[in-house]
Design an enzyme around this catalytic site. Sequence first.
Site, PDB file in Angstrom:
ATOM      1  N   GLU A   9       0.814  -1.222   0.000  1.00  0.00           N
ATOM      2  CA  GLU A   9       0.000   0.000   0.000  1.00  0.00           C
ATOM      3  C   GLU A   9       0.848   1.272   0.000  1.00  0.00           C
ATOM      4  O   GLU A   9       0.414   2.306  -0.515  1.00  0.00           O
ATOM      5  CB  GLU A   9      -0.993   0.000   1.165  1.00  0.00           C
ATOM      6  CG  GLU A   9      -0.381   0.097   2.536  1.00  0.00           C
ATOM      7  CD  GLU A   9       0.081  -1.233   3.129  1.00  0.00           C
ATOM      8  OE1 GLU A   9       0.543  -1.212   4.281  1.00  0.00           O
ATOM      9  OE2 GLU A   9       0.011  -2.286   2.451  1.00  0.00           O
ATOM     10  N   CYS A  66       7.915  -1.125  -2.806  1.00  0.00           N
ATOM     11  CA  CYS A  66       7.397  -0.937  -1.445  1.00  0.00           C
ATOM     12  C   CYS A  66       7.943   0.404  -0.960  1.00  0.00           C
ATOM     13  O   CYS A  66       8.345   1.229  -1.777  1.00  0.00           O
ATOM     14  CB  CYS A  66       7.775  -2.108  -0.529  1.00  0.00           C
ATOM     15  SG  CYS A  66       9.540  -2.354  -0.273  1.00  0.00           S
ATOM     16  N   GLY A  67       7.973   0.628   0.326  1.00  0.00           N
ATOM     17  CA  GLY A  67       8.478   1.893   0.835  1.00  0.00           C
ATOM     18  C   GLY A  67       9.929   2.143   0.497  1.00  0.00           C
ATOM     19  O   GLY A  67      10.314   3.237   0.101  1.00  0.00           O
ATOM     20  N   ILE A  70      13.737  -2.541  -0.306  1.00  0.00           N
ATOM     21  CA  ILE A  70      14.640  -3.502   0.335  1.00  0.00           C
ATOM     22  C   ILE A  70      13.914  -4.789   0.710  1.00  0.00           C
ATOM     23  O   ILE A  70      14.372  -5.886   0.403  1.00  0.00           O
ATOM     24  CB  ILE A  70      15.333  -2.872   1.554  1.00  0.00           C
ATOM     25  CG1 ILE A  70      16.206  -1.691   1.117  1.00  0.00           C
ATOM     26  CG2 ILE A  70      16.152  -3.906   2.313  1.00  0.00           C
ATOM     27  CD1 ILE A  70      16.678  -0.812   2.265  1.00  0.00           C
ATOM     28  N   GLY A  71      12.785  -4.669   1.380  1.00  0.00           N
ATOM     29  CA  GLY A  71      12.036  -5.855   1.797  1.00  0.00           C
ATOM     30  C   GLY A  71      11.576  -6.691   0.622  1.00  0.00           C
ATOM     31  O   GLY A  71      11.618  -7.930   0.673  1.00  0.00           O
ATOM     32  N   ASN A 100      24.434  -8.534 -13.445  1.00  0.00           N
ATOM     33  CA  ASN A 100      23.841  -9.526 -12.551  1.00  0.00           C
ATOM     34  C   ASN A 100      22.646 -10.267 -13.127  1.00  0.00           C
ATOM     35  O   ASN A 100      22.113 -11.162 -12.474  1.00  0.00           O
ATOM     36  CB  ASN A 100      23.444  -8.862 -11.226  1.00  0.00           C
ATOM     37  CG  ASN A 100      24.644  -8.244 -10.549  1.00  0.00           C
ATOM     38  OD1 ASN A 100      24.736  -7.024 -10.448  1.00  0.00           O
ATOM     39  ND2 ASN A 100      25.573  -9.066 -10.113  1.00  0.00           N
ATOM     40  N   LYS A 137      30.259 -15.231 -12.546  1.00  0.00           N
ATOM     41  CA  LYS A 137      29.712 -14.856 -11.237  1.00  0.00           C
ATOM     42  C   LYS A 137      28.234 -15.238 -11.124  1.00  0.00           C
ATOM     43  O   LYS A 137      27.807 -15.790 -10.104  1.00  0.00           O
ATOM     44  CB  LYS A 137      29.908 -13.362 -11.002  1.00  0.00           C
ATOM     45  CG  LYS A 137      31.374 -12.976 -10.949  1.00  0.00           C
ATOM     46  CD  LYS A 137      31.549 -11.475 -11.036  1.00  0.00           C
ATOM     47  CE  LYS A 137      33.032 -11.149 -11.227  1.00  0.00           C
ATOM     48  NZ  LYS A 137      33.251  -9.765 -11.571  1.00  0.00           N
TER      49      LYS A 137
END
Length: 154
Positions: A9, A66-67, A70-71, A100, A137
Amino acid sequence: MKLAIGCDEAAFELKEIIKKLVESKGIEVEDFGTYTVSEKVLYPNIAIKVAESIQRGDNERGILICGTGIGMAITANKVDGIRAAVCHDPYSTERSRKSNDAQIMCMGSRVIAPELAKYLVELWLICEFAGGGSKDKVDRISEYEKSIKNAMNI
């Protein structure tokens, strides 16, 4: 390309802006929610759905917001074979793909403004994995994931 998108949200408004941008480029978008700013969700549930859709091959890439981003990245990276990266500047955004081979871009709606987010999404969509010295890698990451699965008899 088919792209999965999801948010909590805190990032609903930015998700809608990004979704519109991606669709304007002729890219099919599968929206995993949330669908309103008032719908409280656990962001790990959204991240898992998006990452698993890529793992299954239903979507080629994904964007999670999200905010902070990171999560979402932490959660998405728990899904076997998924590489998710937080992208808040042009260099990290470009390297997430070129070095990556990240399939999922994560952003924070409380960290970057909508115009920068749109620019980064456009950059991320045109970047491809460059291989070269990074291939070993990325292969090592996949090799490690397989060794874990083998050790657990999965």
